[in-house]
Design a protein around this motif. Structure first.
Motif, PDB file in Angstrom:
ATOM      1  N   SER A 207      34.829  29.911  43.486  1.00 51.87           N
ATOM      2  CA  SER A 207      35.246  30.687  44.653  1.00 51.87           C
ATOM      3  C   SER A 207      35.685  32.088  44.236  1.00 51.87           C
ATOM      4  CB  SER A 207      36.383  29.975  45.382  1.00 51.87           C
ATOM      5  OG  SER A 207      37.534  29.986  44.592  1.00 51.87           O
ATOM      6  N   LYS A 208      35.614  32.988  45.169  1.00 52.31           N
ATOM      7  CA  LYS A 208      36.012  34.377  44.931  1.00 52.31           C
ATOM      8  C   LYS A 208      37.162  34.725  45.867  1.00 52.31           C
ATOM      9  CE  LYS A 208      32.472  35.917  42.315  1.00 52.31           C
ATOM     10  NZ  LYS A 208      32.498  36.771  41.196  1.00 52.31           N
TER      11      LYS A 208
ATOM     12  N   ALA B 204      39.067  46.427  47.230  1.00 47.84           N
ATOM     13  CA  ALA B 204      37.616  46.564  47.323  1.00 47.84           C
ATOM     14  C   ALA B 204      36.910  45.797  46.215  1.00 47.84           C
ATOM     15  CB  ALA B 204      37.234  48.030  47.260  1.00 47.84           C
ATOM     16  N   THR B 205      37.666  45.152  45.324  1.00 49.10           N
ATOM     17  CA  THR B 205      37.051  44.441  44.210  1.00 49.10           C
ATOM     18  C   THR B 205      37.173  42.934  44.401  1.00 49.10           C
ATOM     19  OG1 THR B 205      39.098  44.458  42.926  1.00 49.10           O
ATOM     20  CG2 THR B 205      37.595  46.304  42.600  1.00 49.10           C
ATOM     21  N   ARG B 206      36.258  42.216  43.781  1.00 44.13           N
ATOM     22  CA  ARG B 206      36.299  40.755  43.838  1.00 44.13           C
ATOM     23  C   ARG B 206      36.823  40.243  42.505  1.00 44.13           C
ATOM     24  NH1 ARG B 206      33.322  38.549  48.090  1.00 44.13           N
ATOM     25  NH2 ARG B 206      32.168  40.108  49.224  1.00 44.13           N
ATOM     26  N   ILE B 207      37.613  39.188  42.586  1.00 44.90           N
ATOM     27  CA  ILE B 207      38.188  38.598  41.379  1.00 44.90           C
ATOM     28  C   ILE B 207      37.977  37.087  41.440  1.00 44.90           C
ATOM     29  CG2 ILE B 207      40.489  38.445  42.395  1.00 44.90           C
ATOM     30  CD1 ILE B 207      41.589  39.120  39.608  1.00 44.90           C
ATOM     31  N   THR B 208      37.584  36.521  40.319  1.00 44.11           N
ATOM     32  CA  THR B 208      37.343  35.080  40.286  1.00 44.11           C
ATOM     33  C   THR B 208      38.659  34.344  40.073  1.00 44.11           C
ATOM     34  OG1 THR B 208      37.014  35.003  37.892  1.00 44.11           O
ATOM     35  CG2 THR B 208      35.051  35.451  39.261  1.00 44.11           C
ATOM     36  N   ASP B 209      38.638  33.051  40.341  1.00 43.86           N
ATOM     37  CA  ASP B 209      39.829  32.230  40.104  1.00 43.86           C
ATOM     38  C   ASP B 209      40.218  32.265  38.632  1.00 43.86           C
ATOM     39  OD1 ASP B 209      40.072  31.575  42.758  1.00 43.86           O
ATOM     40  OD2 ASP B 209      39.151  29.589  42.554  1.00 43.86           O
ATOM     41  N   ASP B 210      39.223  32.248  37.756  1.00 47.24           N
ATOM     42  CA  ASP B 210      39.515  32.293  36.317  1.00 47.24           C
ATOM     43  C   ASP B 210      40.176  33.616  35.929  1.00 47.24           C
ATOM     44  OD1 ASP B 210      38.532  29.746  35.890  1.00 47.24           O
ATOM     45  OD2 ASP B 210      36.534  30.434  35.293  1.00 47.24           O
TER      46      ASP B 210
ATOM     47  N   GLU C 177      43.943  34.138  34.409  1.00 50.56           N
ATOM     48  CA  GLU C 177      44.167  34.915  33.190  1.00 50.56           C
ATOM     49  C   GLU C 177      45.218  36.004  33.420  1.00 50.56           C
ATOM     50  OE1 GLU C 177      41.686  37.992  30.394  1.00 50.56           O
ATOM     51  OE2 GLU C 177      40.577  36.335  31.291  1.00 50.56           O
ATOM     52  N   LEU C 178      45.149  36.667  34.561  1.00 46.83           N
ATOM     53  CA  LEU C 178      46.131  37.695  34.887  1.00 46.83           C
ATOM     54  C   LEU C 178      47.536  37.112  35.047  1.00 46.83           C
ATOM     55  CD1 LEU C 178      44.038  39.825  37.395  1.00 46.83           C
ATOM     56  CD2 LEU C 178      44.758  40.507  35.096  1.00 46.83           C
TER      57      LEU C 178
END
Length: 92
Positions: free
Chosen positions: A2-3, A8-14, A18-19
């Motif tokens: 899932s995203k 304006a940016t997309r980030i993954t669950d992974d 990590e963040l």
């Protein structure tokens, strides 16, 4: 996978996980057991917010103390003017 959309940016669950782990490493733990147990992302984010609030309060307190010290010094002193100049440059 899932995203999530942030701005304006997309980030993954992974990437999000990590963040959050990076945040966890930067923020002092509220309890010493945190490093040995799994802590939820929401708890880490809450701790981060509380830590940032604490840092803001410390900065405000130090600023107040510094202002008091500068005001109590001889205003014609070269040291006072040098300090004020340096402090003004750091806020720009």
């Amino acid at each position: 996978m899932s995203k999530r959309i942030t701005g304006a940016t997309r980030i993954t669950d992974d990437e999000l996980k990590e963040l959050v782990l990076k945040l966890q490493a930067l923020v002092p733990a509220e309890s010493s057991s945190r490093s040995t147990t799994r802590v939820s992302s929401s708890k880490i984010l809450k701790e981060t917010c509380n830590y940032i609030k604490k840092l803001h309060k410390e900065v405000d307190d130090l600023s107040t103390r510094l202002t008091y010290l500068l005001d109590s010094m001889d205003s014609n002193s070269v040291d006072v003017e040098t300090l004020r100049s340096l402090l003004q440059q750091s806020y720009i």
